[in-house]
Design a protein around this motif. Sequence first.
Motif, short mmCIF file in Angstrom:
data_model
loop_
_atom_site.label_atom_id
_atom_site.label_comp_id
_atom_site.label_asym_id
_atom_site.label_seq_id
_atom_site.Cartn_x
_atom_site.Cartn_y
_atom_site.Cartn_z
N ILE A 33 -28.74 23.00 -21.86
CA ILE A 33 -29.85 22.62 -22.73
C ILE A 33 -31.14 23.17 -22.11
CG2 ILE A 33 -31.15 20.71 -23.73
CD1 ILE A 33 -28.37 20.89 -24.90
N ASP A 34 -31.92 23.92 -22.90
CA ASP A 34 -33.16 24.48 -22.37
C ASP A 34 -34.31 23.49 -22.51
OD1 ASP A 34 -34.13 24.65 -25.01
OD2 ASP A 34 -34.08 26.84 -25.08
N ASP A 35 -35.51 23.91 -22.10
CA ASP A 35 -36.69 23.04 -22.10
C ASP A 35 -37.07 22.55 -23.49
OD1 ASP A 35 -36.79 23.55 -19.39
OD2 ASP A 35 -38.49 24.92 -19.51
N ARG A 36 -36.65 23.27 -24.51
CA ARG A 36 -36.99 22.89 -25.89
C ARG A 36 -35.87 22.10 -26.56
NH1 ARG A 36 -39.46 28.21 -28.45
NH2 ARG A 36 -40.04 26.76 -30.09
N GLY A 37 -34.83 21.75 -25.80
CA GLY A 37 -33.74 20.95 -26.34
C GLY A 37 -32.69 21.74 -27.08
N ARG A 38 -32.66 23.05 -26.89
CA ARG A 38 -31.68 23.91 -27.54
C ARG A 38 -30.50 24.14 -26.61
NH1 ARG A 38 -35.97 28.54 -28.81
NH2 ARG A 38 -35.95 28.35 -26.55
N LEU A 39 -29.33 24.24 -27.17
CA LEU A 39 -28.12 24.53 -26.43
C LEU A 39 -27.98 26.05 -26.34
CD1 LEU A 39 -25.48 23.44 -25.19
CD2 LEU A 39 -24.59 23.26 -27.53
N VAL A 40 -27.83 26.57 -25.10
CA VAL A 40 -27.84 28.02 -24.88
C VAL A 40 -26.56 28.46 -24.16
CG1 VAL A 40 -29.09 29.95 -23.83
CG2 VAL A 40 -30.36 27.97 -24.71
N TYR A 41 -25.93 29.49 -24.72
CA TYR A 41 -24.76 30.12 -24.11
C TYR A 41 -25.11 31.57 -23.83
CZ TYR A 41 -22.24 26.03 -25.52
OH TYR A 41 -21.84 24.73 -25.66
N ILE A 42 -24.85 32.01 -22.60
CA ILE A 42 -25.10 33.40 -22.21
C ILE A 42 -23.79 33.95 -21.65
CG2 ILE A 42 -26.43 34.94 -20.72
CD1 ILE A 42 -28.61 32.73 -20.69
#
Length: 123
Positions: A33-42
């Motif tokens: 979860i990033d600082d803006r509350g989004r779930l991120v997959y890389i």
Amino acid sequence: MFTHVMIGSNDLDRSKAFYDATFTALAGTPGKIDDRGRLVYIHNGSRLMVTTPIDGKPATAANGGTIGIVASRPDQVQAWHDAGADNGGTSIESPPSLRPNGSFVAYLRDPDGNKLTAGTLPN
């Protein structure tokens, strides 16, 4: 060509369970979860991001849209499909199978209805 793909979700915890399972099946890592509350997959230089809509309205799946995810081998495609079906996804279209162009593909809808495919590259 793309920096990322962003899709909406009405339940990030449910989405995290689904995408963690499917990307782990492809030798990826769980999302963060990033600082803006989004779930991120890389993974391999690509990014998939999952978020609740910023307009406050419910997330809906794109009609006619499909997100394609590359896999290295047919067994990874099958593992991706099985992990997704076991974690809130719905198997759609044909069962995981070899296509005339030599690619091996599978299709799922995620828990919010987004259409996904995983497959090996064509011959």
